[in-house]
Design a protein around this motif. Structure first.
Motif, PDB file in Angstrom:
ATOM      1  N   GLU A   1       1.252  -0.590  -9.706  1.00 15.13           N
ATOM      2  CA  GLU A   1       0.320  -1.254  -9.928  1.00 15.13           C
ATOM      3  C   GLU A   1      -0.663  -0.574 -11.282  1.00 15.13           C
ATOM      4  OE1 GLU A   1      -1.307  -4.513 -10.020  1.00 15.13           O
ATOM      5  OE2 GLU A   1       0.189  -3.952  -8.351  1.00 15.13           O
ATOM      6  N   ARG A   2      -0.730   0.896 -11.420  1.00 15.85           N
ATOM      7  CA  ARG A   2      -1.200   1.656 -12.432  1.00 15.85           C
ATOM      8  C   ARG A   2      -0.381   1.287 -13.720  1.00 15.85           C
ATOM      9  NH1 ARG A   2      -1.476   5.557  -8.271  1.00 15.85           N
ATOM     10  NH2 ARG A   2       0.458   6.478  -9.174  1.00 15.85           N
TER      11      ARG A   2
ATOM     12  N   ASP B   1       0.660  -1.070  -0.009  1.00 13.55           N
ATOM     13  CA  ASP B   1       0.074  -0.059   0.084  1.00 13.55           C
ATOM     14  C   ASP B   1       0.891   1.296  -0.195  1.00 13.55           C
ATOM     15  OD1 ASP B   1       0.822  -0.421   2.417  1.00 13.55           O
ATOM     16  OD2 ASP B   1      -0.698   0.061   3.540  1.00 13.55           O
TER      17      ASP B   1
ATOM     18  N   ARG C   1       1.580   1.427  -5.581  1.00 16.58           N
ATOM     19  CA  ARG C   1       0.347   1.733  -6.222  1.00 16.58           C
ATOM     20  C   ARG C   1       0.649   2.226  -7.750  1.00 16.58           C
ATOM     21  NH1 ARG C   1      -2.013   3.182  -1.093  1.00 16.58           N
ATOM     22  NH2 ARG C   1      -0.604   4.875  -1.257  1.00 16.58           N
TER      23      ARG C   1
END
Lengths: 205, 205
Positions: free
Chosen positions: A133-134, A125, A130
DNA sequence: CTCCATTGCTTGACAGTGTCAAGCTCTGTA
DNA sequence: TACAGAGCTTGACACTGTCAAGCAATGGAG
């Protein structure tokens, strides 16, 4: 507004210091070898004291991760731009994404290499996780749109596409792979195109 | 012999110190994160003073490179063992080499990652560069024996085979790629096999 | 046998690093 | 005006890589 001074530059807003640190980190990551990107060098470039980063980032790794998250976002933007400039064919879009990926990695090799260094992604997290992840989502979507032959499910397709481009640029930037006879023009883009084309059967029917 | 002491361990031969340093470096490279593999930690492990390495290696990078050269040799040995255990078919041999490569990288991930870090190969005539060259030769020979379709020359074949395995293990060890649903048994070898098999058309006729 | 130069390693020092503790200087509030 | 706290600085600590100086032992020359 919140600053009584009209000139406004005598004292920077908190967010400015944090942003300046991240920007300085991103710059130094590309400008220097990894071992020379010190917390203190970043602080100097941002114009703050050597302990200022500690107010925003628990450790050096977290500051680096913030700079690397910017790298992931830049990579994502690069892939999207190339994809949107390609036609409607799913394979052509996937290939465009791959070429954009390769172009980014070869333009910012130190940033790219550090993005995949273990130890900077602290948790699932974190900002950097993130951003990664995008980035992966762009690839996943593109693979999902392709019509793949029997036996090549989506996960396998993503793995194949990603490891191809990642392996290629990693070997190039680490000096292991010299592509072409290096006769004048840079043979890398041409070789990238040929290599990506070899995987075409896995993404078309 | 050259030592008057019968016990013989009171004073070690010069070559022993050097070998002990390289062995200690190789061990620590795998045991610790890269930033913690300090020159002084290696010296402590080898049982010598913190400045002893300077007599054999000009800088920290050169000591690391010596440890990483051992990594390349171990990788080469691993690939050869698997190749010789495979049959006579050129494609099966190439695939065996790839699976041996992957197995080594997943067993010694930190060593493997550092081997491909830019900055440790100082020159083309360094020990590490030569060890890397021997490693590449195994792959080149195996690719040369395959009967490839039109348009896939030897250089392209080597690039394809290498970037496949390198990309795969790099994404795995950096945590970017999770393969399979992680249900009990380790799905990685199976996925590696499937991925390598996808490139079969480029190496058979 | 004595002397000396050289090799192999140690000790010591220096600037630079990441991180922690303390303190200073402003801002906003009462 | 006094106070509380955020935001950043200064200072310190142990650790790092590298350099200079020095000690111990070997090996050869006289």
């Amino acid at each position: 507004m919140a600053d009584s001074e009209a000139g406004g530059e005598r004292r920077s807003r908190p967010a400015d210091v944090r942003a300046a640190l991240v920007a300085a980190a991103a710059e130094l990551i590309e400008a220097l070898p990894e071992s020379e990107v010190s917390l203190r060098a970043v602080a100097r470039r941002a114009g703050v004291s050597h302990a200022a980063p500690a107010h925003y980032f628990p450790s050096r790794a977290d500051l680096m991760a913030a700079g690397l998250a910017e790298g992931f976002d830049a990579l994502t933007a690069r892939m999207l731009a190339r994809r949107d400039a390609a036609g409607d064919d799913p394979w052509e879009q996937l290939k465009a994404i791959g070429l954009g990926y390769i172009a980014f990695a070869l333009e910012r090799p130190r940033t790219y290499a550090m993005m995949f260094q273990p130890g900077y992604i602290t948790g699932p997290d974190s900002d950097m996780a993130r951003a990664g992840e995008r980035c992966r989502a762009v690839l996943t979507d593109a693979v999902a749109k392709t019509r793949r032959p029997e036996g090549v499910d989506q996960d396998l397709g993503v793995a194949l596409a990603w490891m191809n481009v990642h392996g290629f640029v990693s070997l190039i930037t680490s000096g292991m792979l010299k592509c072409g006879p290096t006769e004048g023009a840079n043979p890398t883009p041409a070789m990238a195109d040929r290599l990506l084309s070899l995987t075409r059967p896995a993404f078309t029917k």
